[in-house]
Design a protein around this motif. Structure first.
Motif, PDB file in Angstrom:
ATOM      1  N   GLU A   1      12.474  10.714   9.389  1.00 24.41           N
ATOM      2  CA  GLU A   1      12.066  10.337  10.604  1.00 24.41           C
ATOM      3  C   GLU A   1      12.560  11.140  11.870  1.00 24.41           C
TER       4      GLU A   1
ATOM      5  N   LYS B   1      13.128  11.693  21.486  1.00 23.79           N
ATOM      6  CA  LYS B   1      14.309  11.418  22.378  1.00 23.79           C
ATOM      7  C   LYS B   1      15.588  11.935  21.559  1.00 23.79           C
TER       8      LYS B   1
ATOM      9  N   ASP C   1       7.245  10.301  21.999  1.00 22.20           N
ATOM     10  CA  ASP C   1       8.353   9.927  22.710  1.00 22.20           C
ATOM     11  C   ASP C   1       9.635  10.450  22.333  1.00 22.20           C
TER      12      ASP C   1
ATOM     13  N   TYR D   1      14.568  12.351  17.488  1.00 22.67           N
ATOM     14  CA  TYR D   1      13.682  11.441  16.978  1.00 22.67           C
ATOM     15  C   TYR D   1      12.297  11.212  17.822  1.00 22.67           C
ATOM     16  N   ASP D   2      11.445  10.653  17.209  1.00 23.64           N
ATOM     17  CA  ASP D   2      10.215  10.158  17.981  1.00 23.64           C
ATOM     18  C   ASP D   2      10.234   8.500  17.921  1.00 23.64           C
ATOM     19  N   ASP D   3      10.453   8.114  19.280  1.00 22.52           N
ATOM     20  CA  ASP D   3      10.481   6.747  19.520  1.00 22.52           C
ATOM     21  C   ASP D   3       9.249   6.208  20.172  1.00 22.52           C
TER      22      ASP D   3
END
Length: 116
Positions: A17, A110, A108, A32-34
């Motif tokens: 992830e 981050k 998203d 990571y992609d939030d």
């Protein structure tokens, strides 16, 4: 992540992830992609051998969108965003994937420091 530019990479790994950078003289960062809000599957992949970049200095990150695809059989849309990581030993690409059924929160990406 900008504070990590110019730092020497001690290790790099993708845990499914996120991509995690450990540096010789700087805190570890996690990218990571939030963006998940709905029933989505999110994961990161690379085809590159990350061990090739151990000892390199981190130079830059660039994120860009890739083509989306609809999977009729699974009834999901597969969206991809690419992150190019440039180092003093060359560059590698990480793909961030979202498989979703139409209720989509978007990407998203981050970065943050990992704390022990």
């Amino acid at each position: 992540a900008k504070a990590s530019v110019g730092k020497t990479i001690k290790s790099i790994q993708i845990d499914g992830e996120a991509i995690i950078f450990e540096f010789n003289d700087h805190p570890t960062i996690k990218i990571y992609d939030d963006g998940g809000e709905w029933e989505e599957s999110r994961y990161m992949l690379t085809d590159d051998d990350l061990n090739d970049f151990i000892g390199a200095q981190l130079l830059a990150f660039e994120v860009r969108d890739a083509t989306s695809q609809w999977d009729d059989e699974a009834d999901v849309e597969h969206d991809i965003q690419l992150m190019c990581v440039r180092t003093t030993k060359g560059q590698f690409d990480v793909s961030s994937h979202v498989e979703q059924n139409g209720y989509y929160g978007g990407f998203d990406i981050k970065a943050g420091f990992l704390t022990e």
